[in-house]
Motif scaffolding. Structure first.
Motif, PDB file in Angstrom:
ATOM      1  N   THR A  27      36.313  24.911 200.331  1.00 43.95           N
ATOM      2  CA  THR A  27      35.563  25.850 201.193  1.00 43.95           C
ATOM      3  C   THR A  27      34.953  26.970 200.359  1.00 43.95           C
ATOM      4  O   THR A  27      33.804  27.378 200.591  1.00 43.95           O
ATOM      5  CB  THR A  27      36.497  26.486 202.256  1.00 43.95           C
ATOM      6  OG1 THR A  27      37.287  25.470 202.839  1.00 43.95           O
ATOM      7  CG2 THR A  27      35.713  27.197 203.333  1.00 43.95           C
ATOM      8  N   ALA A  28      35.724  27.460 199.394  1.00 43.94           N
ATOM      9  CA  ALA A  28      35.230  28.575 198.576  1.00 43.94           C
ATOM     10  C   ALA A  28      34.194  28.113 197.552  1.00 43.94           C
ATOM     11  O   ALA A  28      33.573  28.937 196.881  1.00 43.94           O
ATOM     12  CB  ALA A  28      36.402  29.252 197.878  1.00 43.94           C
ATOM     13  N   GLY A  29      34.021  26.804 197.426  1.00 43.87           N
ATOM     14  CA  GLY A  29      32.997  26.277 196.506  1.00 43.87           C
ATOM     15  C   GLY A  29      33.447  26.240 195.066  1.00 43.87           C
ATOM     16  O   GLY A  29      32.684  26.569 194.152  1.00 43.87           O
ATOM     17  N   TYR A  55      26.172  28.777 205.992  1.00 50.56           N
ATOM     18  CA  TYR A  55      25.665  28.087 204.793  1.00 50.56           C
ATOM     19  C   TYR A  55      24.810  26.877 205.168  1.00 50.56           C
ATOM     20  O   TYR A  55      23.777  26.616 204.549  1.00 50.56           O
ATOM     21  CB  TYR A  55      26.829  27.628 203.903  1.00 50.56           C
ATOM     22  CG  TYR A  55      27.411  28.735 203.044  1.00 50.56           C
ATOM     23  CD1 TYR A  55      26.781  29.128 201.867  1.00 50.56           C
ATOM     24  CD2 TYR A  55      28.579  29.382 203.412  1.00 50.56           C
ATOM     25  CE1 TYR A  55      27.305  30.140 201.090  1.00 50.56           C
ATOM     26  CE2 TYR A  55      29.118  30.395 202.644  1.00 50.56           C
ATOM     27  CZ  TYR A  55      28.480  30.772 201.473  1.00 50.56           C
ATOM     28  OH  TYR A  55      28.999  31.777 200.710  1.00 50.56           O
ATOM     29  N   SER A 106      31.163  33.904 198.779  1.00 54.54           N
ATOM     30  CA  SER A 106      32.213  32.943 198.409  1.00 54.54           C
ATOM     31  C   SER A 106      33.462  33.670 197.922  1.00 54.54           C
ATOM     32  O   SER A 106      34.577  33.159 198.057  1.00 54.54           O
ATOM     33  CB  SER A 106      31.712  32.011 197.314  1.00 54.54           C
ATOM     34  OG  SER A 106      30.874  31.045 197.863  1.00 54.54           O
ATOM     35  N   LYS A 129      27.288  23.647 198.281  1.00 53.85           N
ATOM     36  CA  LYS A 129      26.895  25.069 198.206  1.00 53.85           C
ATOM     37  C   LYS A 129      25.913  25.289 197.060  1.00 53.85           C
ATOM     38  O   LYS A 129      24.984  26.095 197.169  1.00 53.85           O
ATOM     39  CB  LYS A 129      28.134  25.944 198.007  1.00 53.85           C
ATOM     40  CG  LYS A 129      28.856  26.261 199.305  1.00 53.85           C
ATOM     41  CD  LYS A 129      29.871  27.361 199.110  1.00 53.85           C
ATOM     42  CE  LYS A 129      30.581  27.671 200.411  1.00 53.85           C
ATOM     43  NZ  LYS A 129      31.613  28.682 200.273  1.00 53.85           N
ATOM     44  N   THR A 142      35.374  34.419 200.856  1.00 56.51           N
ATOM     45  CA  THR A 142      36.014  33.186 201.330  1.00 56.51           C
ATOM     46  C   THR A 142      37.318  32.978 200.573  1.00 56.51           C
ATOM     47  O   THR A 142      38.365  32.693 201.171  1.00 56.51           O
ATOM     48  CB  THR A 142      35.084  31.973 201.106  1.00 56.51           C
ATOM     49  OG1 THR A 142      33.820  32.273 201.650  1.00 56.51           O
ATOM     50  CG2 THR A 142      35.638  30.720 201.751  1.00 56.51           C
ATOM     51  N   GLN A 166      30.920  29.436 207.298  1.00 57.67           N
ATOM     52  CA  GLN A 166      30.472  28.193 206.649  1.00 57.67           C
ATOM     53  C   GLN A 166      29.288  27.562 207.372  1.00 57.67           C
ATOM     54  O   GLN A 166      28.406  26.960 206.748  1.00 57.67           O
ATOM     55  CB  GLN A 166      31.634  27.187 206.567  1.00 57.67           C
ATOM     56  CG  GLN A 166      32.788  27.649 205.701  1.00 57.67           C
ATOM     57  CD  GLN A 166      32.358  28.022 204.302  1.00 57.67           C
ATOM     58  OE1 GLN A 166      31.628  27.281 203.647  1.00 57.67           O
ATOM     59  NE2 GLN A 166      32.772  29.184 203.832  1.00 57.67           N
TER      60      GLN A 166
END
Lengths: 488, 166
Positions: free
Chosen positions: A389-391, A319, A424, A401, A427, A316
């Motif tokens: 977190t995974a968007g 990113y 992602s 993101k 993730t 992360q």
């Protein structure tokens, strides 16, 4: 600026120091009882102060303010200053430290006195990183954070903790050598280490005496900060340090320390000093995408809750750097927002790992299972944090993101944008595995009587989850504010 | 003579840095690191940066080494077998060659680009007294130094004052 606002700004540097003094002047028995409450006051006070300064600056139509009341300005420049980005960082620091102290209530035991002292020193170090306007002062406050972090990791004086802390200290010492070397080169070219002086000296960087020297300087400083923030391939120390630290320390360390000690400094370098230097952005973009992909791949193979979170952090953080490497306003704003989002959802996950460890005595995911029914608050907040977190829309992580990937797309690096998007999926994969192993299925033998950990840990999870969902839903307001400031 | 001492110290510095990375014993590594810092302090002194040499000597050779050795003394004795030691040596065997190759490559680049180190800027060569610089332009760093000392004091309290657990 009014003296009142200067007083509010003093909260950032004065309050933690005051708490250290109070904590150590009180009788030990009394200090043991109230020290965590004092730490909470510092964390919450910092969040309130950050909001007050933000509102005041916004009302006054100012973008930044110098902290000059208590400092001699004969040298002609303020040594402490805040702008919107540093206020965001200060708010994140306050939020994570508050969560750390709430977690410490049930996890730190009789080490609470020393924990409070060290957490306040780390708080001061991180606040200094956010407030200083000089590269050498930045280095000094990085060192404060590093030394205090080492002791915090080794707080329980167990073999693993000391080894993890030792690795952190050794890597920190190596990073220091790189940073100091780079700063020396920058100083030779610009004659000063104040952000503003260095930025103006480098504004026409291709016409400076030796541009190659500046690239070498940037490379040295970047390697140093990359070691401190645990970016791939400089991440060797990070998983061990996170795993071996006491639960409350992991929350502070994983939630904010590594971001302030490395990522924030890199964002300052690219946003304030090496502005518009294409080669610098390209180097950063390469480092970022390597970190995103390899961090996510490494997380899939881990079997410890905290180690999965550590590798997830590496990914992360990539990113955040990817956004900064675009060299555009939208990229930088995406990076700043992801900085905030990462502090929120990763702190939630570290708090949850503390809850699981407290309730079951382990963080090995193969020894866990079926905790969703036993620990519903931890389970649900975990799902929200990992989706963010995974968007996944409409949670906060999706928007930051999105901005970052849009910014990369605008630079014409379509392959890297695609790779960042594709990562992602990894993730989601490692978090689904984590969720399935720890929370879903039937309870494993010995964990039938597990109960939700109540109190501060539960409160932290709930509040942080509300922030994650709320920030995602109210994101259009954030964009409107950013637009009103003329930033995009 | 000065140049000879500086070059000698540079060679020693690289040698001690290598041994710090390659030695299996953490204690010997920490001592090597301290020796490397001492060599750097001599270089700084010979080049006229007296205060920088003093700080390097007191902080890196003194404080950091004490913290390192303290940490090592608190960990359990290393009982790994011969195979681990051999593996460790193998892992770092290439390091000196990589370092030499990197050094040669760096010199080649520097020579081909006419690279040189510029003179320090105005702030560095200003004839201000050291205490004037420290108190008037480096106030934030003084606060930082106080905090580092405070962190060091807490480190001693945490690691030593309360009985050893291991």
């Amino acid at each position: 600026m009014s003296a009142g606002l200067e007083f509010v700004l003093l909260v950032f540097m004065g309050l933690p120091l005051l708490i250290v003094l109070i904590n150590n002047l009180l009788k030990r028995e009394i200090a043991q009882k109230i020290c965590l409450s004092l730490g909470l006051i510092a964390g919450i006070g910092q969040m309130v102060a950050a909001i007050v300064v933000f509102v005041s600056l916004n009302a006054a139509g100012q973008a930044s303010v110098d902290f000059s009341q208590f400092w001699n300005l004969t040298a002609g420049a303020s040594r402490f200053s805040v702008d919107f980005f540093s206020l965001l960082a200060l708010f994140c620091i306050g939020m994570v430290v508050t969560a750390g102290f709430l977690t410490a209530g049930k996890t730190i035991g009789d080490k609470r006195f020393n924990f409070t002292n060290l957490a306040m020193i780390i708080l001061l170090g991180m606040n200094g990183i956010a407030l200083v306007t000089d590269l050498f002062s930045l280095y000094v406050f990085l060192e404060i954070t590093g030394v205090a972090s080492f002791v915090m990791i080794a707080l329980n004086k167990e073999g693993n903790g000391i080894e993890g802390g030792f690795k952190y200290l050794v890597m920190s010492a190596i990073a220091t050598a790189f940073i100091l070397g780079g700063l020396a080169f920058i100083f030779m070219q610009s004659g000063s280490l104040l952000y503003s002086d260095v930025a103006s000296a480098l504004s026409d960087w291709q016409n400076v005496d030796q541009p190659a020297l500046l690239i070498v300087a940037f490379a040295l400083v970047l390697v140093g900060f990359s070691i401190k923030s645990g970016i791939m391939p400089f991440h060797g120390w990070l998983p061990d340090a996170y795993q071996s630290a006491p639960a409350a320390v992991s929350v502070i360390l994983g939630g904010i320390v590594t971001k302030m000690a490395g990522v924030y400094a890199i964002l300052r370098l690219t946003g304030d000093i090496f502005v518009g230097v294409n080669l610098v952005n390209q180097i950063l973009m390469l480092l970022a995408i390597v970190s995103i992909v390899l961090g996510a791949v490494a997380a899939i193979t881990q079997t410890d809750f905290k180690r999965i979170l550590a590798y997830s952090s590496i990914s992360q953080i990539g990113y955040i750097l990817l956004g900064a490497s675009c060299g555009s306003a939208i990229g930088l704003i995406g990076a700043m927002l992801h900085f905030f989002n990462h502090a929120t959802f990763k702190t939630t996950l570290f708090v949850n790992s503390a809850a699981v460890e407290t309730a079951t005595g382990t963080t090995e995911i193969e020894k866990l299972g079926g905790l969703q029914e036993k620990m519903p608050v931890t389970g649900v907040s975990s799902i929200l944090a990992f989706l963010s977190t995974a968007g996944i829309p409409p949670l906060a992580g999706f928007w930051s993101k999105l901005l970052i990937i849009l910014a990369v797309w605008q630079t014409g690096n379509f392959f890297i944008a695609g790779l960042a998007l594709f990562a992602s999926i990894f993730t989601a994969a490692y978090f689904l595995r984590l969720q399935r192993c720890v929370f879903f299925g039937s309870a494993v033998e010995g964990l039938e009587n597990t109960k939700e950990v109540t109190g501060g840990i539960c409160l932290s999870s709930v509040v942080l989850s509300v922030i994650t969902v709320g920030f995602g839903l109210l994101f259009p307001l954030v964009l409107l504010f950013v637009q009103s400031q003329g930033l995009i | 003579m000065t140049t000879f001492v500086i070059v000698l110290c540079l060679v020693l510095m690289v040698g001690f840095a290598l041994s710090a990375a390659m030695l299996r014993s953490m204690l010997k590594s920490a001592v090597s690191l301290a020796a490397m810092s001492a060599a750097l302090a001599v270089i700084l002194y010979m080049m006229g940066a007296v205060w920088a040499a003093l700080f390097e000597l007191s902080v890196c050779v003194g404080l950091i080494t004490v913290v390192f050795i303290s940490a090592i003394s608190l960990t359990t004795p290393d009982r790994r077998d011969e195979a681990h030691t051999k593996d460790h040596r193998q892992r770092f065997a290439a390091l000196p060659f990589i370092l030499i190759a990197a050094g040669v490559a760096l010199i080649a680049v520097l020579v081909s680009t006419g690279f040189y180190l510029p003179q320090p800027g105005e702030e560095a060569v200003a004839e201000a007294a050291f205490n004037q610089v420290l108190w008037q332009t480096r106030q934030a760093d003084i606060l930082g130094q106080i905090l580092i000392l405070l962190a060091g004091a807490f480190a001693v309290v945490v690691l030593f004052k309360e009985g050893r657990k291991i």
